[in-house]
Design a protein around this motif. Structure first.
Motif, PDB file in Angstrom:
ATOM      1  N   ARG A 105     -17.980 -17.719   4.505  1.00  0.00           N
ATOM      2  CA  ARG A 105     -16.686 -17.439   3.874  1.00  0.00           C
ATOM      3  C   ARG A 105     -16.299 -18.537   2.886  1.00  0.00           C
ATOM      4  O   ARG A 105     -15.865 -18.254   1.765  1.00  0.00           O
ATOM      5  CB  ARG A 105     -15.610 -17.320   4.961  1.00  0.00           C
ATOM      6  CG  ARG A 105     -14.214 -17.002   4.429  1.00  0.00           C
ATOM      7  CD  ARG A 105     -13.179 -17.125   5.532  1.00  0.00           C
ATOM      8  NE  ARG A 105     -13.071 -18.491   6.009  1.00  0.00           N
ATOM      9  CZ  ARG A 105     -13.223 -18.848   7.289  1.00  0.00           C
ATOM     10  NH1 ARG A 105     -13.478 -17.951   8.225  1.00  0.00           N
ATOM     11  NH2 ARG A 105     -13.122 -20.128   7.641  1.00  0.00           N
ATOM     12  N   ARG A 146     -14.477 -14.988  12.765  1.00  0.00           N
ATOM     13  CA  ARG A 146     -14.290 -15.720  11.514  1.00  0.00           C
ATOM     14  C   ARG A 146     -14.410 -17.239  11.647  1.00  0.00           C
ATOM     15  O   ARG A 146     -14.753 -17.916  10.686  1.00  0.00           O
ATOM     16  CB  ARG A 146     -12.970 -15.330  10.857  1.00  0.00           C
ATOM     17  CG  ARG A 146     -11.729 -15.768  11.583  1.00  0.00           C
ATOM     18  CD  ARG A 146     -10.465 -15.148  10.975  1.00  0.00           C
ATOM     19  NE  ARG A 146     -10.443 -15.161   9.521  1.00  0.00           N
ATOM     20  CZ  ARG A 146      -9.988 -16.180   8.801  1.00  0.00           C
ATOM     21  NH1 ARG A 146      -9.513 -17.256   9.416  1.00  0.00           N
ATOM     22  NH2 ARG A 146     -10.000 -16.126   7.492  1.00  0.00           N
ATOM     23  N   HIS A 191     -17.630  -8.764   6.344  1.00  0.00           N
ATOM     24  CA  HIS A 191     -16.766  -8.117   7.327  1.00  0.00           C
ATOM     25  C   HIS A 191     -16.371  -9.090   8.439  1.00  0.00           C
ATOM     26  O   HIS A 191     -15.196  -9.169   8.825  1.00  0.00           O
ATOM     27  CB  HIS A 191     -17.489  -6.914   7.925  1.00  0.00           C
ATOM     28  CG  HIS A 191     -16.710  -6.213   8.993  1.00  0.00           C
ATOM     29  ND1 HIS A 191     -15.732  -5.282   8.712  1.00  0.00           N
ATOM     30  CD2 HIS A 191     -16.736  -6.338  10.357  1.00  0.00           C
ATOM     31  CE1 HIS A 191     -15.206  -4.850   9.841  1.00  0.00           C
ATOM     32  NE2 HIS A 191     -15.800  -5.473  10.853  1.00  0.00           N
ATOM     33  N   ASN A 200     -13.545 -11.640   8.002  1.00  0.00           N
ATOM     34  CA  ASN A 200     -12.163 -11.181   8.162  1.00  0.00           C
ATOM     35  C   ASN A 200     -11.845 -10.747   9.593  1.00  0.00           C
ATOM     36  O   ASN A 200     -10.776 -10.194   9.853  1.00  0.00           O
ATOM     37  CB  ASN A 200     -11.888 -10.008   7.214  1.00  0.00           C
ATOM     38  CG  ASN A 200     -11.884 -10.450   5.761  1.00  0.00           C
ATOM     39  OD1 ASN A 200     -11.259 -11.441   5.416  1.00  0.00           O
ATOM     40  ND2 ASN A 200     -12.597  -9.715   4.918  1.00  0.00           N
ATOM     41  N   SER A 201     -12.770 -10.998  10.494  1.00  0.00           N
ATOM     42  CA  SER A 201     -12.588 -10.586  11.889  1.00  0.00           C
ATOM     43  C   SER A 201     -12.043 -11.750  12.711  1.00  0.00           C
ATOM     44  O   SER A 201     -12.669 -12.829  12.758  1.00  0.00           O
ATOM     45  CB  SER A 201     -13.918 -10.128  12.482  1.00  0.00           C
ATOM     46  OG  SER A 201     -13.835 -10.023  13.888  1.00  0.00           O
ATOM     47  N   THR A 240     -18.663  -4.093   1.222  1.00  0.00           N
ATOM     48  CA  THR A 240     -17.892  -3.508   2.311  1.00  0.00           C
ATOM     49  C   THR A 240     -18.827  -2.732   3.221  1.00  0.00           C
ATOM     50  O   THR A 240     -19.849  -2.183   2.775  1.00  0.00           O
ATOM     51  CB  THR A 240     -16.803  -2.550   1.788  1.00  0.00           C
ATOM     52  OG1 THR A 240     -17.434  -1.406   1.207  1.00  0.00           O
ATOM     53  CG2 THR A 240     -15.919  -3.256   0.754  1.00  0.00           C
TER      54      THR A 240
END
Length: 453
Positions: free
Chosen positions: A413, A404, A396, A399-400, A426
């Motif tokens: 990532r 990130r 999560h 994608n922030s 998720t």
């Protein structure tokens, strides 16, 4: 008379000597010994004395005291792990003996792993005594006695019960100033239960006793069951989550659960024994059992007022007292996990303000976070969530926009995520309640709605 010397490997028996409760002072004495050595006396003091006990209540208190005596003995038994166990006073029946076998074998799982001890061979409880008659209904007052530990979980339970209108008082064991400050912050009545380990145990440690992790929650549960009867409460409430039931998978050893006594098996079996043999209307349960650590973190993030008071860092607590340090060390697995679990649900400035630093932007902490996601290491022997929860939190954050580019998030990532199975990663997958629990029926539905609001 020759002075008795602790010799770990020469000791042949561990003996439950006696237990006493002074109803006038609230003092409890639990006595143990190895072979013919000195009597080891653990002492507790329960506030609210004098206690007036009628016939049925006195019997229930006596049984709860026996259960505490037997469970708390694990702190002393582990010093030598002798093969013979002797009960010199009260004898556990079949059901209690079964529970004790679990507490000593599974609750000492990490201890046995680290000390390379085969408890299946060495742990030998005697034939059980007669089973007691069924526990009576005592007519206990409708009030929850809630264990508070100073961390986010118990505060979520306390505020949830408050929102649902449940009468409660708080209880903690020991002299932690951090816990006392959190309890005071709630504005609810609280009980500090004093506990003093037999001083000889520390000398035994210096003389080569086995040492290691014990099932503290099992001991605390037995203490609070006794307190509930003395204080006339019909519920003992802990704040253990679903993931506490899952341990660390160790190659060659199988699963070893650091927090076994926080798991569902202990909760279920201890609650059943209390209802069957102590008091039929004494309920023991974890309010948070159906939820993941991430769901609890989300709930805590919705609460105002505890940011400067709570701490889940275990370096603040140890047997000889509280460390006079910052509330978060920033380097232990608990600090790493709590920071990671809260990050998806808190504004970044708020979380960094709580910890005093951004742990996800410190490359030197990579190994600690790798253990949380079970990447090149097993889950730490700590009270942390499952690897799937930590992976979902990282996914999560990847994608922030706020997180990130932080060093450890970017590393996850770019380097780690491509190697993982993305199914279940998720947040939504991790936030749903599931699994067995012991929450009373009249609370369960309201609580689920409260968490979903």
């Amino acid at each position: 008379m020759t002075e008795w010397i602790f010799d770990r490997d020469a000791i042949r028996s561990f003996r439950f000597v006696a237990s006493r409760l002074d109803t006038q002072t609230g003092e409890v004495a639990l006595e143990y010994r190895f072979d013919d050595g000195p009597v080891l006396i653990e002492r507790l003091r329960i506030p609210g004395a004098p206690f007036v006990l009628d016939g049925a209540r006195a019997v229930a208190v006596g049984r709860a005291l026996d259960l505490l005596h037997w469970i708390a003995g694990v702190s002393y038994y582990k010093a030598a792990v002798p093969a013979e166990i002797v009960f010199e006073s009260s004898q556990p029946g079949l059901a209690a003996r079964g529970l004790l076998g679990e507490v000593y074998r599974l609750g000492l799982g990490e201890f046995a792993y680290r000390n390379r001890i085969d408890l299946a061979v060495r742990l030998n409880f005697p034939v059980p005594g007669p089973s007691p008659v069924a526990a009576p209904v005592l007519g206990l007052r409708r009030q929850a006695l809630v264990a508070i530990g100073g961390g986010k979980d118990s505060l979520v339970s306390i505020e949830s019960l408050r929102a649902l209108g449940v009468d409660q008082q708080l209880a903690w064991i020991g002299s932690s100033q951090l816990i006392a400050a959190c309890a005071e912050r709630t504005g609810l009545p609280g009980l500090k239960i004093e506990r003093a380990i037999a001083p000889e145990l520390f000398e035994f440690n210096r003389q080569g006793a086995y040492n290691g992790h014990i099932p503290v929650t099992a001991i605390n549960s037995a203490v609070l069951a006794l307190v509930a009867l003395l204080r006339d409460c019909d519920q003992v409430v802990f704040s253990n989550e679903r993931s506490a039931s899952y341990g660390s998978t160790i190659e060659g050893s199988g699963e070893v659960n650091h927090q076994w006594s926080k798991g569902w098996q202990f909760e279920h079996d201890f609650a059943a024994l209390l209802r069957a043999e102590v008091a039929a209307d004494l309920n023991y349960y974890s309010l948070l059992r159906p939820w993941s650590e991430l769901a609890i973190a989300r709930q805590f993030a919705r609460i105002d007022g505890y940011d400067r008071h709570f701490s889940s860092c275990n370096r603040n607590f140890h047997l000889l007292g509280e460390r006079p340090a910052e509330r978060w060390c920033g380097v232990c697995p608990k600090c790493h996990f709590v920071f990671l679990a809260l990050a998806p649900f808190m504004p970044k400035p708020r979380l960094v303000s709580i910890f005093g630093r951004n742990l996800l932007d410190e490359p030197q902490l990579a190994a600690g976070f790798d253990a949380l996601i079970e990447y090149r290491d097993h889950k730490p022997f700590e009270c942390v969530g499952e690897a799937i929860e930590s992976r979902a939190a990282f996914a999560h954050l990847a994608n922030s926009p706020a997180w990130r580019e932080d060093a450890l998030v970017a590393r996850f990532r770019d380097e780690i995520l491509p190697q993982l199975d993305a199914s279940g990663l998720t947040l939504e997958d991790q936030l749903q309640p599931a699994g067995a629990h012991g929450i009373p029926f009249e609370l369960a539905g309201k609580l689920r709605a409260h968490f979903s609001a």
